[in-house]
Design a protein around this motif. Structure first.
Motif, PDB file in Angstrom:
ATOM      1  N   MET A  38       0.892  -1.164   0.000  1.00  8.44           N
ATOM      2  CA  MET A  38       0.000   0.000   0.000  1.00  8.44           C
ATOM      3  C   MET A  38       0.927   1.210   0.000  1.00  8.44           C
ATOM      4  O   MET A  38       1.552   1.515   1.015  1.00  8.44           O
ATOM      5  N   PRO A  39       1.128   1.858  -1.153  1.00  7.67           N
ATOM      6  CA  PRO A  39       2.113   2.938  -1.191  1.00  7.67           C
ATOM      7  C   PRO A  39       1.576   4.191  -0.508  1.00  7.67           C
ATOM      8  O   PRO A  39       0.778   4.918  -1.075  1.00  7.67           O
ATOM      9  N   MET A  40       1.986   4.400   0.736  1.00  9.97           N
ATOM     10  CA  MET A  40       1.552   5.595   1.462  1.00  9.97           C
ATOM     11  C   MET A  40       2.521   6.705   1.089  1.00  9.97           C
ATOM     12  O   MET A  40       3.371   7.109   1.877  1.00  9.97           O
ATOM     13  N   GLY A  41       2.426   7.174  -0.134  1.00 13.08           N
ATOM     14  CA  GLY A  41       3.371   8.172  -0.643  1.00 13.08           C
ATOM     15  C   GLY A  41       3.052   9.552  -0.121  1.00 13.08           C
ATOM     16  O   GLY A  41       2.056  10.153  -0.496  1.00 13.08           O
ATOM     17  N   PHE A  69      -3.663   0.857  -4.342  1.00 13.62           N
ATOM     18  CA  PHE A  69      -4.025   2.093  -3.662  1.00 13.62           C
ATOM     19  C   PHE A  69      -5.249   1.890  -2.791  1.00 13.62           C
ATOM     20  O   PHE A  69      -5.659   2.770  -2.070  1.00 13.62           O
ATOM     21  N   ARG A  72      -7.605  -2.180   1.264  1.00 13.32           N
ATOM     22  CA  ARG A  72      -8.261  -3.463   1.488  1.00 13.32           C
ATOM     23  C   ARG A  72      -7.657  -4.585   0.660  1.00 13.32           C
ATOM     24  O   ARG A  72      -7.980  -5.747   0.835  1.00 13.32           O
ATOM     25  N   ILE A  94      -6.194   4.544   7.211  1.00 11.72           N
ATOM     26  CA  ILE A  94      -5.910   3.648   6.087  1.00 11.72           C
ATOM     27  C   ILE A  94      -5.296   2.349   6.612  1.00 11.72           C
ATOM     28  O   ILE A  94      -5.634   1.258   6.159  1.00 11.72           O
ATOM     29  N   TYR A  95      -4.427   2.478   7.609  1.00 10.87           N
ATOM     30  CA  TYR A  95      -3.837   1.272   8.203  1.00 10.87           C
ATOM     31  C   TYR A  95      -4.929   0.379   8.769  1.00 10.87           C
ATOM     32  O   TYR A  95      -4.917  -0.844   8.598  1.00 10.87           O
ATOM     33  N   GLN A  97      -7.840   0.038   7.775  1.00 11.77           N
ATOM     34  CA  GLN A  97      -8.644  -0.580   6.722  1.00 11.77           C
ATOM     35  C   GLN A  97      -7.936  -1.751   6.053  1.00 11.77           C
ATOM     36  O   GLN A  97      -8.542  -2.466   5.266  1.00 11.77           O
ATOM     37  N   LYS A 102      -0.900  -7.829   8.351  1.00 10.64           N
ATOM     38  CA  LYS A 102      -0.398  -6.640   7.662  1.00 10.64           C
ATOM     39  C   LYS A 102       0.883  -6.177   8.318  1.00 10.64           C
ATOM     40  O   LYS A 102       1.116  -6.434   9.498  1.00 10.64           O
TER      41      LYS A 102
ATOM     42  N   GLU B 193     -10.490  -4.446  14.363  1.00  4.10           N
ATOM     43  CA  GLU B 193      -9.932  -3.184  13.900  1.00  4.10           C
ATOM     44  C   GLU B 193     -10.845  -2.482  12.907  1.00  4.10           C
ATOM     45  O   GLU B 193     -10.482  -1.486  12.316  1.00  4.10           O
ATOM     46  N   GLU B 197     -15.446   1.587  10.825  1.00  4.55           N
ATOM     47  CA  GLU B 197     -16.667   1.422  10.034  1.00  4.55           C
ATOM     48  C   GLU B 197     -17.869   1.120  10.915  1.00  4.55           C
ATOM     49  O   GLU B 197     -19.003   1.369  10.548  1.00  4.55           O
ATOM     50  N   SER B 241      -5.019  10.387   0.305  1.00  4.09           N
ATOM     51  CA  SER B 241      -4.237   9.287  -0.237  1.00  4.09           C
ATOM     52  C   SER B 241      -4.967   8.769  -1.464  1.00  4.09           C
ATOM     53  O   SER B 241      -5.902   7.986  -1.352  1.00  4.09           O
ATOM     54  N   PRO B 243      -4.140   7.834  -5.795  1.00  4.80           N
ATOM     55  CA  PRO B 243      -3.035   7.730  -6.758  1.00  4.80           C
ATOM     56  C   PRO B 243      -2.900   8.935  -7.669  1.00  4.80           C
ATOM     57  O   PRO B 243      -1.806   9.229  -8.120  1.00  4.80           O
ATOM     58  N   GLY B 247       0.493  12.897  -4.328  1.00  4.46           N
ATOM     59  CA  GLY B 247       0.877  13.284  -2.986  1.00  4.46           C
ATOM     60  C   GLY B 247      -0.367  13.474  -2.144  1.00  4.46           C
ATOM     61  O   GLY B 247      -1.377  12.824  -2.389  1.00  4.46           O
TER      62      GLY B 247
END
Lengths: 169, 618
Positions: A38-41, A69, A72, A94-95, A97, A102, B193, B197, B241, B243, B247
């Motif tokens: 999961m690229p957390m850029g 991206f 899940r 996001i983590y 999710q 993981k 976790e 939701e 976040s 794509p 950034g």
């Protein structure tokens, strides 16, 4: 007369269609060779992350080229860049999710410790809001360093008691 | 009659203001709007280059000054207008967002960082820090480390028990601190976790009201009251976040079906406090931070910053140094545009372009590494020079790269330029008119894509750009496709500049030689000579010594015009350093450009803007 077994690996003529192995070994083998990132850029490191994915360094050699991206569908979050307090909540969300199991790689100085940004706006290390498996030094780390981190993570995954964890869950 | 004299005869209360470079005037805050409107209408200062404020410290009166830099697109010169805020406790200034639409975001930033309220601003709220953050970080009494506060998201704060904490100024997170976080305790165990939701969704008070419109825009109360409840409206949050937001940009949209009705970019997710950091270190120490502004073209940022400080020091660097800087800056431009091209390709579904451009970028990285020791956070430029001369044979290798690069660029762009899918997704999408582009302060390829031929390398040449022959490409429609074409052509022009520079590469010293209080002495002298040793010690501990005064310098960076406004009180540390970042200004037009576009067009528009958040948020 007893002859020494010279077969070094699996031989279908002798064992038939059965492979005997430890379940941990099989599960970990599968997991460690198909880690979808999961690229957390977040900042500069994301550019080196892209370089790792691109033609010269080619992260596909390690089974981790499927940049998802969607959290899940991913296994390892690569936090590449400065985590600010404004962004921290989103990173954590996001983590959360991501489905278990993981892992997290903190790529670069900022993600590991706040790096050169000792300031009011920057979270001093992403490990304050989520657990990190591998820290990579560098500002930014070279692509080789990230590949090394991935290999270290694979080695870590191979040592995990996966079956026990699965049965416990 | 000079501008200042004309202004004084028209506005008798205006006073001349000390300046090291451009003409500068101080005016009363009450007359500010009238003065700026007059400068714009009568004197041709039609572009707002920068808007910022200076805090002269607690207890000083007047404490806050708002500073405007105007640029004349016809004469290519600047004027600085400053106005002291009358009330030190609750500073206020008039808004100029009616004159220049681009002032909107600048004023929000000044409000966020200094707490100066702009009367008449349509939507004054925080922009870099989050709504609800209790402090104004660029005020002088605010410590660099920060003050404890709550996280922006109460849910996450409750889950993780994390607060905004002062940053450690010595030691660090890897040094055990008493009362610090214990990692093995915070490690999540096998627990549910999906709590995020599972929480109850907020229930709309009125059962008839659509539950989907949850996010309010700006000053929502008034707008929500005025807006008709419309069941078809949806709100869509894109990022931080995502794509294609390149950034950590977030675009909060309101949709009617597929059509965007309102778009509100949320920036600041990468606000790292660069300007506050700059006030706490010497000029040389700040060079690495300029790398990380536009981290796709660090060499160009280094150069812009170094020239700004050199203007302050009234220092000229020798021709060889200028040529080195030009070559590296143009290589950075190619590298940045390649990245923009590759990312744009991915955004509209062409993955191959990214792989092609990264192959070329790796060649550039190899050259950067050979020259500077780093792949892209180069910190190459020093105040008064560069960190080292070009290594033997390097220029030939750059020349060889240029020769190989041109056919490769043709090949890459051939994948897109006449590609039906690409054209369908970009031609006529995200059209920006000339007038809008100027009003919002757009610069760089985004401005030139709209047909405005402004390029500081031509208009106000610096670092010897006047010696090189190159063209300034402009678009005709101002759509995403034009911005793409302009970037492609700029890469070809950069190659031309590099080749010309290498063909007549000057010899001589590669750093300023007569600047002992600014540039470090050579290493071998430090170890053998007492005088140089002391010089070196003073420079490293005290920083390069600068006179008191103000300068504003802008350079044509790949993303647009990067400006540095430096207020010095003398010594080695700036009192105030404002970074005018092109991406910040370029993004401020998004609310206008996105309206009426389809959701999928937003991806094209963002890709064609080629912004970088490190620089936008600083």
């Amino acid at each position: 007369m007893v002859t020494a077994n010279t077969e070094l690996a699996y031989n279908g003529k002798i064992e038939g269609d059965v492979i005997v192995s430890r379940s941990d070994a099989v599960i970990n083998w599968i997991r460690s060779n198909s880690m979808w990132p999961m690229p957390m850029g977040l900042a500069c490191c994301a550019i080196e992350l892209m370089a790792v994915a691109a033609s010269r360094f080619d992260i596909a050699r390690f089974g981790a080229e499927v940049m998802r991206f969607s959290p899940r569908q991913s296994d390892v979050m690569i936090v590449s860049g400065t985590v600010t307090y404004k962004m921290a909540s989103s990173v954590r969300r996001i983590y959360d999710q991501m489905p278990a199991p993981k892992w997290v790689i903190a790529m670069g100085a900022c993600a590991s410790s706040g790096g050169m940004y000792r300031s009011y706006a920057v979270l001093q290390g992403v490990d304050r809001i989520l657990p990190v498996d591998v820290y990579v030094s560098g500002c930014p780390p070279r692509p080789e360093a990230l590949l090394d981190a991935l290999m270290k993570l694979q080695a870590k995954v191979r040592r995990e008691p996966s079956t026990r964890n699965l049965l416990k869950a | 009659m000079s501008v200042q004299e004309a202004l004084k005869s028209r506005f008798p209360q205006a006073a001349e203001r000390a300046s090291l470079d451009h003409p500068a005037v101080g005016v009363p805050a009450a007359e500010l709007v009238a003065v700026l409107a007059w400068l714009r209408a009568e004197q041709g200062f039609d572009a707002l280059a920068d808007l910022t404020a200076v805090d002269w410290a607690e207890g000083v009166s007047p404490r806050f000054t708002v500073v405007y830099h105007l640029y004349s697109t016809a004469r290519h010169d600047y004027i600085r207008v400053a106005a002291d805020c009358p009330n030190d406790a609750a500073p206020e200034a008039p808004s100029v967002s009616a004159l220049w639409a681009g002032a909107n975001w600048h004023e929000r930033e000044v409000f966020d960082m200094f707490g100066i309220r702009f009367s008449g601003h349509p939507d004054l709220r925080r922009i870099l820090m989050w709504d609800g953050y209790p402090h104004h970080p660029l005020r002088k009494e605010f410590p660099l480390a920060g003050i404890e506060a709550e996280l922006s998201d109460p849910e996450i704060a409750a889950e993780t028990q994390v607060k905004v904490k002062p940053a450690p100024m010595a030691g660090g997170p890897f040094v055990a601190v008493e009362g610090g976080i214990n990692l093995s305790e915070t490690e999540p165990t096998a627990k549910d976790e999906s709590w995020a939701e599972k929480n109850e969704k907020p229930v709309a008070a009125d059962p008839e009201a659509p539950a989907s419109v949850q996010v309010a825009f700006g000053d929502s109360a008034a707008r929500a009251a005025a807006a008709e409840p419309d069941a078809d409206r949806m709100s869509l949050s894109m990022g931080p976040s995502h794509p294609s937001t390149h950034g950590v940009l977030r675009v909060q949209m309101e949709l009617d079906g597929e059509v965007v009705i309102k778009a509100d970019p949320v920036v600041g997710y990468l606000h790292r406090g660069d300007e506050k950091i700059a006030e706490n270190m010497t000029y040389n120490q700040f060079v690495p931070y300029t790398d990380r502004l536009d981290y796709l073209a660090p060499l160009a940022n280094n150069m812009a910053y170094a020239i700004a400080v050199e203007k302050l020091a009234k220092l000229e660097v020798p021709p060889r140094c200028q040529a080195i800087r030009v070559v590296t800056a143009e290589m950075a431009r190619i590298s940045s545009h390649l990245m923009g091209l590759g990312a744009f390709g991915i955004d509209v579904g062409a993955w191959t372009v990214f792989l092609y451009t990264f192959t070329e970028r790796e060649k550039l990285y190899k050259l950067f590494e050979e020259l500077t020791g780093a792949r892209f956070t180069t910190s190459y430029t020093r105040i008064g020079g560069v960190s080292r001369d070009v290594p033997p044979g390097w220029l030939e290798r750059v020349d060889l790269f240029c020769k190989e690069f041109l056919p490769s660029l043709e090949e890459t762009m051939a994948l897109l330029t006449r590609n039906k899918i690409f054209m369908d997704r970009t031609v006529g999408i995200g059209v920006i008119s000339k007038e809008d582009a100027l009003a919002y302060g757009l610069t760089g390829p985004n401005l030139r894509g709209s047909g405005v031929a402004l390029d500081l390398r031509k208009d106000r040449p610096y670092s010897g750009y006047e010696q090189y022959d190159f063209d300034v490409p402009v678009g005709t429609q101002g759509d995403c496709y034009d911005r793409y074409l302009v970037r492609g052509e700029e890469m070809r022009q950069s190659v031309r500049i590099i080749q010309q520079a290498i063909a007549k590469f000057p010899g001589g010293p590669w750093h300023a030689v007569d600047a002992p209080r600014i540039f470090l002495p050579p290493k071998e002298k430090i170890l053998t000579s007492m005088e140089e040793l002391i010089q070196n010690f003073m420079l490293v501990t005290e920083g390069p010594q600068m006179p008191a005064g103000e300068v504003y310098f802008e350079a044509e960076n790949p993303k647009g015009v990067l400006g540095f406004y430096i207020v010095s009180k003398g010594g080695g540390v700036p009192w105030r350093l404002k970074i005018r970042s092109p991406s910040f200004c370029n993004l401020s037009i998004l609310p206008k450009t996105c309206v009426g576009a389809m959701v999928a067009d937003i991806v094209s528009i963002l890709g064609s803007f080629d912004f970088v958040m490190g620089e936008c948020d600083r």
